[in-house]
Scaffold this motif. Structure first.
Motif, short mmCIF file in Angstrom:
data_model
loop_
_atom_site.label_atom_id
_atom_site.label_comp_id
_atom_site.label_asym_id
_atom_site.label_seq_id
_atom_site.Cartn_x
_atom_site.Cartn_y
_atom_site.Cartn_z
N GLN A 1 0.84 -1.18 0.00
CA GLN A 1 0.00 0.00 0.00
C GLN A 1 0.88 1.24 0.00
OE1 GLN A 1 -3.20 -0.75 -0.11
NE2 GLN A 1 -4.17 1.27 -0.06
N VAL A 2 0.50 2.23 -0.81
CA VAL A 2 1.26 3.47 -0.94
C VAL A 2 0.31 4.65 -0.73
CG1 VAL A 2 2.67 4.92 -2.43
CG2 VAL A 2 2.91 2.42 -2.52
N ALA A 24 5.46 10.14 -1.42
CA ALA A 24 4.99 8.79 -1.15
C ALA A 24 5.41 8.34 0.24
CB ALA A 24 5.51 7.82 -2.20
N SER A 25 4.61 7.45 0.82
CA SER A 25 4.79 7.06 2.21
C SER A 25 5.72 5.88 2.44
CB SER A 25 3.43 6.74 2.83
OG SER A 25 2.83 5.64 2.18
N ARG A 26 6.14 5.19 1.38
CA ARG A 26 6.85 3.93 1.53
C ARG A 26 8.28 3.98 1.02
NH1 ARG A 26 3.83 -1.24 3.03
NH2 ARG A 26 1.83 -0.33 3.68
N THR A 28 9.52 1.59 -0.45
CA THR A 28 9.45 0.87 -1.71
C THR A 28 8.98 1.74 -2.86
OG1 THR A 28 7.26 0.08 -1.10
CG2 THR A 28 9.13 -1.36 -0.62
N PHE A 29 9.00 3.05 -2.71
CA PHE A 29 8.61 3.98 -3.76
C PHE A 29 9.30 3.66 -5.09
CE2 PHE A 29 9.76 7.93 -6.03
CZ PHE A 29 8.49 8.37 -6.38
N TYR A 32 7.73 1.44 -7.99
CA TYR A 32 6.54 1.84 -8.73
C TYR A 32 6.86 2.77 -9.88
CZ TYR A 32 3.95 -0.01 -4.76
OH TYR A 32 3.42 -0.83 -3.79
N ASN A 77 11.55 9.70 -2.05
CA ASN A 77 10.22 9.14 -2.28
C ASN A 77 9.27 10.19 -2.86
OD1 ASN A 77 11.21 6.79 -1.19
ND2 ASN A 77 9.95 6.85 0.66
N TYR A 111 -2.71 3.26 -6.96
CA TYR A 111 -2.78 4.19 -5.84
C TYR A 111 -2.86 5.62 -6.35
CZ TYR A 111 -1.00 -0.01 -3.64
OH TYR A 111 -0.83 -1.32 -3.23
#
Length: 122
Positions: A1-2, A24-26, A28-29, A32, A77, A111
């Motif tokens: 989830q992002v 972005a909050s992660r 793992t940006f 994406y 991010n 997202y």
């Protein structure tokens, strides 16, 4: 989830510039692909620009080529949209989106941010 949050919108005269940001909050940006879309009153949401995970490849709708630039800073991010030579026709709510692949349709993204208003006076 992002989670995505846009900022940088506002009111500008025709011919002016704005830079939109999407945070972005992660961590793992970087996994994406990212896109910018816009929606004007009474119109469908339309594709503006996209950028792949590494930032090497970008894609733009014809009407913004040469005026808008999409970029990303994976360490922060954040994805950006620099808009130059703005026209009244660019007035819209601008949305940031994240998805698994380079895409030019809303269904290509998983997202979405809440949007930021850009108004260009004529």
């Amino acid at each position: 989830q992002v989670q995505l949050v846009e900022s940088g919108g506002g009111l500008v005269q025709a011919g002016g510039s704005l830079r939109l940001s999407c945070a972005a909050s992660r961590r793992t940006f970087s996994s994406y692909n990212m896109g910018w879309f816009r929606q004007a009153p009474g119109k469908e949401r339309e594709f503006v620009a996209a950028i792949v995970r590494t930032g090497v490849t970008t894609y733009y709708r014809d009407s913004v080529k040469g005026r808008f630039t999409i970029s990303r800073d994976n360490a922060k991010n954040t994805v950006y949209l620099r808009m130059n030579s703005l026209k009244a026709e660019d007035t819209a709510v601008y949305y940031c989106a994240a998805g698994p692949a380079l895409a030019t349709t809303t269904q290509g993204y998983d997202y979405w941010g809440q949007g930021t208003q850009v108004t260009v006076s004529s």
